[in-house]
Design a protein around this motif. Structure first.
Motif, PDB file in Angstrom:
ATOM      1  N   SER A 126       0.806  -1.209   0.000  1.00  0.00           N
ATOM      2  CA  SER A 126       0.000   0.000   0.000  1.00  0.00           C
ATOM      3  C   SER A 126       0.841   1.261   0.000  1.00  0.00           C
ATOM      4  O   SER A 126       0.627   2.181  -0.794  1.00  0.00           O
ATOM      5  CB  SER A 126      -0.925  -0.011   1.223  1.00  0.00           C
ATOM      6  OG  SER A 126      -1.675   1.173   1.309  1.00  0.00           O
ATOM      7  N   PHE A 127       1.839   1.330   0.885  1.00  0.00           N
ATOM      8  CA  PHE A 127       2.616   2.560   1.005  1.00  0.00           C
ATOM      9  C   PHE A 127       3.665   2.683  -0.094  1.00  0.00           C
ATOM     10  O   PHE A 127       3.976   3.792  -0.527  1.00  0.00           O
ATOM     11  CB  PHE A 127       3.244   2.647   2.395  1.00  0.00           C
ATOM     12  CG  PHE A 127       2.274   3.135   3.442  1.00  0.00           C
ATOM     13  CD1 PHE A 127       2.300   4.451   3.863  1.00  0.00           C
ATOM     14  CD2 PHE A 127       1.325   2.291   3.983  1.00  0.00           C
ATOM     15  CE1 PHE A 127       1.399   4.909   4.804  1.00  0.00           C
ATOM     16  CE2 PHE A 127       0.417   2.740   4.929  1.00  0.00           C
ATOM     17  CZ  PHE A 127       0.452   4.056   5.344  1.00  0.00           C
ATOM     18  N   VAL A 128       4.198   1.579  -0.579  1.00  0.00           N
ATOM     19  CA  VAL A 128       5.147   1.651  -1.690  1.00  0.00           C
ATOM     20  C   VAL A 128       4.424   2.066  -2.969  1.00  0.00           C
ATOM     21  O   VAL A 128       4.986   2.777  -3.810  1.00  0.00           O
ATOM     22  CB  VAL A 128       5.872   0.302  -1.873  1.00  0.00           C
ATOM     23  CG1 VAL A 128       6.660   0.272  -3.175  1.00  0.00           C
ATOM     24  CG2 VAL A 128       6.803   0.055  -0.691  1.00  0.00           C
TER      25      VAL A 128
ATOM     26  N   PHE B  69     -11.882  -2.252  -4.041  1.00  0.00           N
ATOM     27  CA  PHE B  69     -10.961  -2.572  -5.135  1.00  0.00           C
ATOM     28  C   PHE B  69     -10.713  -1.366  -6.044  1.00  0.00           C
ATOM     29  O   PHE B  69      -9.634  -1.248  -6.631  1.00  0.00           O
ATOM     30  CB  PHE B  69     -11.476  -3.762  -5.930  1.00  0.00           C
ATOM     31  CG  PHE B  69     -11.297  -5.073  -5.218  1.00  0.00           C
ATOM     32  CD1 PHE B  69     -10.026  -5.558  -4.951  1.00  0.00           C
ATOM     33  CD2 PHE B  69     -12.390  -5.810  -4.791  1.00  0.00           C
ATOM     34  CE1 PHE B  69      -9.847  -6.762  -4.275  1.00  0.00           C
ATOM     35  CE2 PHE B  69     -12.225  -7.015  -4.117  1.00  0.00           C
ATOM     36  CZ  PHE B  69     -10.949  -7.489  -3.863  1.00  0.00           C
ATOM     37  N   THR B  70     -11.697  -0.471  -6.151  1.00  0.00           N
ATOM     38  CA  THR B  70     -11.467   0.764  -6.901  1.00  0.00           C
ATOM     39  C   THR B  70     -10.438   1.622  -6.195  1.00  0.00           C
ATOM     40  O   THR B  70      -9.504   2.148  -6.812  1.00  0.00           O
ATOM     41  CB  THR B  70     -12.775   1.555  -7.066  1.00  0.00           C
ATOM     42  OG1 THR B  70     -13.724   0.766  -7.778  1.00  0.00           O
ATOM     43  CG2 THR B  70     -12.540   2.848  -7.815  1.00  0.00           C
ATOM     44  N   SER B  71     -10.585   1.760  -4.879  1.00  0.00           N
ATOM     45  CA  SER B  71      -9.651   2.555  -4.096  1.00  0.00           C
ATOM     46  C   SER B  71      -8.246   1.973  -4.155  1.00  0.00           C
ATOM     47  O   SER B  71      -7.255   2.709  -4.267  1.00  0.00           O
ATOM     48  CB  SER B  71     -10.133   2.632  -2.642  1.00  0.00           C
ATOM     49  OG  SER B  71      -9.244   3.357  -1.841  1.00  0.00           O
ATOM     50  N   GLY B  72      -8.145   0.651  -4.084  1.00  0.00           N
ATOM     51  CA  GLY B  72      -6.835   0.023  -4.136  1.00  0.00           C
ATOM     52  C   GLY B  72      -6.182   0.143  -5.499  1.00  0.00           C
ATOM     53  O   GLY B  72      -5.025   0.552  -5.623  1.00  0.00           O
ATOM     54  N   THR B  73      -6.911  -0.178  -6.571  1.00  0.00           N
ATOM     55  CA  THR B  73      -6.339  -0.141  -7.913  1.00  0.00           C
ATOM     56  C   THR B  73      -6.031   1.278  -8.356  1.00  0.00           C
ATOM     57  O   THR B  73      -5.046   1.520  -9.061  1.00  0.00           O
ATOM     58  CB  THR B  73      -7.300  -0.801  -8.919  1.00  0.00           C
ATOM     59  OG1 THR B  73      -7.664  -2.107  -8.448  1.00  0.00           O
ATOM     60  CG2 THR B  73      -6.653  -0.929 -10.287  1.00  0.00           C
TER      61      THR B  73
ATOM     62  N   MET C 258      -3.332  -3.024  -5.531  1.00  0.00           N
ATOM     63  CA  MET C 258      -2.546  -1.803  -5.374  1.00  0.00           C
ATOM     64  C   MET C 258      -1.257  -1.855  -6.180  1.00  0.00           C
ATOM     65  O   MET C 258      -0.879  -0.880  -6.844  1.00  0.00           O
ATOM     66  CB  MET C 258      -2.257  -1.562  -3.888  1.00  0.00           C
ATOM     67  CG  MET C 258      -3.500  -1.178  -3.099  1.00  0.00           C
ATOM     68  SD  MET C 258      -3.216  -0.819  -1.360  1.00  0.00           S
ATOM     69  CE  MET C 258      -3.011  -2.442  -0.653  1.00  0.00           C
ATOM     70  N   LEU C 259      -0.577  -2.978  -6.145  1.00  0.00           N
ATOM     71  CA  LEU C 259       0.662  -3.114  -6.916  1.00  0.00           C
ATOM     72  C   LEU C 259       0.375  -3.085  -8.421  1.00  0.00           C
ATOM     73  O   LEU C 259       1.099  -2.447  -9.190  1.00  0.00           O
ATOM     74  CB  LEU C 259       1.368  -4.417  -6.538  1.00  0.00           C
ATOM     75  CG  LEU C 259       1.921  -4.489  -5.107  1.00  0.00           C
ATOM     76  CD1 LEU C 259       2.468  -5.875  -4.816  1.00  0.00           C
ATOM     77  CD2 LEU C 259       3.003  -3.431  -4.876  1.00  0.00           C
TER      78      LEU C 259
ATOM     79  N   LEU D 211       1.854  -1.787 -13.011  1.00  0.00           N
ATOM     80  CA  LEU D 211       1.479  -2.276 -14.336  1.00  0.00           C
ATOM     81  C   LEU D 211       0.935  -1.164 -15.225  1.00  0.00           C
ATOM     82  O   LEU D 211       0.843  -1.323 -16.445  1.00  0.00           O
ATOM     83  CB  LEU D 211       0.444  -3.402 -14.220  1.00  0.00           C
ATOM     84  CG  LEU D 211       0.956  -4.717 -13.618  1.00  0.00           C
ATOM     85  CD1 LEU D 211      -0.146  -5.770 -13.639  1.00  0.00           C
ATOM     86  CD2 LEU D 211       2.195  -5.219 -14.342  1.00  0.00           C
ATOM     87  N   MET D 212       0.590  -0.027 -14.615  1.00  0.00           N
ATOM     88  CA  MET D 212       0.141   1.121 -15.412  1.00  0.00           C
ATOM     89  C   MET D 212       1.297   2.095 -15.670  1.00  0.00           C
ATOM     90  O   MET D 212       1.280   2.838 -16.656  1.00  0.00           O
ATOM     91  CB  MET D 212      -1.021   1.821 -14.721  1.00  0.00           C
ATOM     92  CG  MET D 212      -2.262   0.932 -14.635  1.00  0.00           C
ATOM     93  SD  MET D 212      -3.639   1.658 -13.731  1.00  0.00           S
ATOM     94  CE  MET D 212      -4.189   2.894 -14.895  1.00  0.00           C
ATOM     95  N   ILE D 213       2.275   2.096 -14.807  1.00  0.00           N
ATOM     96  CA  ILE D 213       3.443   2.957 -15.029  1.00  0.00           C
ATOM     97  C   ILE D 213       4.264   2.460 -16.213  1.00  0.00           C
ATOM     98  O   ILE D 213       4.784   3.258 -16.998  1.00  0.00           O
ATOM     99  CB  ILE D 213       4.302   3.027 -13.749  1.00  0.00           C
ATOM    100  CG1 ILE D 213       3.696   4.039 -12.766  1.00  0.00           C
ATOM    101  CG2 ILE D 213       5.750   3.386 -14.056  1.00  0.00           C
ATOM    102  CD1 ILE D 213       4.443   4.142 -11.456  1.00  0.00           C
TER     103      ILE D 213
END
Length: 572
Positions: free
Chosen positions: A112-114, A468-472, A497-498, A503-505
């Motif tokens: 989460s924090f990373v 899951f929206t908040s996490g993704t 979250m990861l 995967l989007m970066i």
């Protein structure tokens, strides 16, 4: 809705507008100019830090090297934070003697924090020691925000750099960007504003928890700790992880309406300023203002909808015969409905998980607004860096659509948008709903998912979808009503979250690498201008259409149908 409420919203936006240009100029000087601020004070520190990392501003990286450095840095940071949680009972600055954090929760928190999400499946004051809060979480609040800032600048360089004999394939240096973002931007602002927070009553100490006796004779424990130093970067870095479980609704984190206003400005100030910085990088400030205008239109739409929805009575309370003036359930009296709905809009427009009210207690359409804000891809100002590179992906889609309309190869800033860039842009767009809808579908049908719900029916589905929206979306705010501290939820949300971060970066940086070496085509009569009102309108339309087509079916089964059921007297 009241005039005072609207004045609060307009005051916030006016202050944001005032900050945008000067902070944008400052960011441009830090990252894109040789005349950096405070060269005699911060210059030597920067040189020492770069020497320690072995990086050099003269040695730039390709997109693959930049991405590799980011991923390696994040993996190491995640392992360190995981280990710190698992061993905190053996380490100092633990006055409560808190034990080691469990493996699944440690994984979830580290991810989460990373990932700059800062979702919390735990109560901070009863789970993490002072050392873990300061060295683990606060550190990641700085560097994860700086990493996102670096990705945005790398993508911006890909669009704005002109090909030449040198540097045609490079996007800057990840280590240099992270050091400068932390040293010149995040640390100075955090230091000054932390002192302001302390002056307003935010805690900053190493005292043990206080055991008090109330007027009724009951015993109460007041949590202490170094709060102000974490509070400011929690907001400035669009992190959102609260020191206390109640987050920014807690009087030790957010004691007054003034601190509430400052916290909202901290969330938006860097994402807003980056639009002006981008305009300076293109050589045409109107390019940046066009992005700012699109973000502002979407922001006001959300703020208006949330304020209007929460100005209506709560159906569950109304059913008990209690007279209401708007829906005050789950809101702090010291903020009221306008400041709470504005905060909810701001924190979900940006990838910031801070909350000053209970989103689970919003009316159905009021809760729909934070959900939609995140599902639009966190492009309404968005997180530090993430908002800019997210809206630039939408710009690529908009330019492509405009090109199809006029029967011309799409161009952006004189560079052609071709099949490779479109494939990467669609990969970026499709990863987002894949995690949200895929994991939500799994959680809605297996016992490990539904057993954590406190509500049935459409409201329970909203809780799953929101988590899951908040996490993704790397937001981190919680709808509540969901016990997320179970092995299934900790692991699945950690994966979301990861995936939503890294995967989007990768496709975003790949687009930057593809665009940076392209030749610039001279502007002609068939060139679609991207710095005016017409393009702003097209960009807003594309953002809404992409979000609506993707998530409307799920939303129609959750908050939308709940709204109609509440109107019929059926409350979940």
């Amino acid at each position: 809705m009241t005039i005072i409420g609207w004045l609060q919203i307009l005051l916030f936006f006016a202050l944001l507008l005032v900050l945008t240009k000067p902070l944008g100029v400052y960011l441009f000087r830090v990252f894109e100019s040789d005349a950096r601020p405070l060269p005699r004070v911060l210059g030597p520190v920067e040189r020492v830090l770069l020497k320690l990392t072995g990086a050099s501003e003269r040695r730039e990286q390709t997109w693959v090297e930049y991405c590799g450095a980011l991923l390696a840095f994040s993996v190491v940071g995640m392992l360190v934070l995981y280990g710190l949680q698992r061993t905190q009972h053996l380490l100092p600055l633990n006055p409560r003697g808190l034990g080691a954090v469990g493996p699944e929760l440690s994984f979830n928190t580290a991810a989460s924090f990373v990932a700059n999400t800062n979702w919390q499946s735990y109560a901070g004051e009863s789970t993490l020691s002072y050392l873990t809060q300061m060295v683990g979480l606060a550190w990641q609040n700085f560097v994860s925000a700086a990493a996102g800032l670096g990705v945005a600048l790398a993508l911006a360089r890909g669009f704005t750099r002109r090909p030449g004999p040198e540097g045609a394939r490079t996007l800057g240096n990840f280590w240099v960007d992270v050091v400068r973002g932390t040293l010149y931007v995040l640390l100075p602002i955090s230091f000054v504003v932390a002192l302001f927070f302390v002056s307003q009553g935010v805690l900053q100490n190493f005292s043990p928890y206080q055991e008090l006796t109330t007027l009724e004779g009951a015993k109460q424990t007041l949590a202490m700790g170094p709060v102000a130093s974490q509070e400011v970067i929690k907001m400035l870095g669009t992190n959102g992880g609260g020191f206390f479980n109640a987050n920014s609704a807690h009087p030790f984190e957010n004691p007054t309406p003034l601190t509430n206003l400052v916290q909202m400005l901290l969330i938006f100030c860097i994402p807003s300023a980056l639009t002006y910085t981008y305009g300076r990088m293109t050589g045409d400030s109107r390019q940046g203002w066009a992005l700012f205008a699109a973000m502002s239109i979407l922001f006001f739409a959300g703020a208006t909808a949330a304020y209007a929805a929460e100005s209506q009575p709560n159906a569950a309370v109304a059913a008990s015969g209690v007279a209401q003036v708007g829906n005050m359930e789950g809101k702090e009296v010291r903020y009221g409905i306008p400041a709470t709905t504005l905060f909810a809009t701001v924190t979900t427009d940006a990838s910031c998980g801070a909350v000053n009210g209970m989103h689970d207690s919003f009316n159905p359409l009021g809760g729909l607004v934070p959900l939609v804000n995140m599902q639009l891809g966190e492009v309404i100002f968005g997180g530090v860096g993430a908002g800019l590179y997210g809206i630039l992906i939408m710009v690529v889609l908009s330019v492509f659509i405009a090109g199809l309309m006029v029967g011309r190869t799409p161009e952006y800033l004189g560079k052609k948008i071709e099949a490779k860039e479109m494939k990467l842009a669609m990969l970026y767009v499709l990863i987002f709903p894949l995690f949200i809808l895929g994991l939500s579908a799994v959680a809605a049908v297996i016992p490990q998912g539904v057993s954590s719900l406190n509500n049935a029916g459409p409201h329970g589905l909203t809780e799953i979808l929101y988590a899951f929206t908040s996490g993704t979306a790397n937001n981190g705010s919680a709808f509540a009503g969901l016990n997320a501290n179970t092995p299934f939820w900790n692991i699945s949300l950690g994966m979301a979250m990861l995936g939503g971060r890294f995967l989007m970066i990768v496709p975003a940086l790949a687009i930057a690498g593809s665009m940076v070496g392209k030749k610039v085509v001279p502007t002609g009569p068939g060139t679609f201008p991207t710095n005016g009102a017409l393009f702003t309108g097209l960009l807003v339309s594309v953002v809404i259409i992409v979000g609506a087509l993707t998530f409307f079916p799920a939303l129609s089964l959750s908050p939308i149908v709940e709204h109609f059921l509440a109107g019929a007297g059926k409350v979940y």
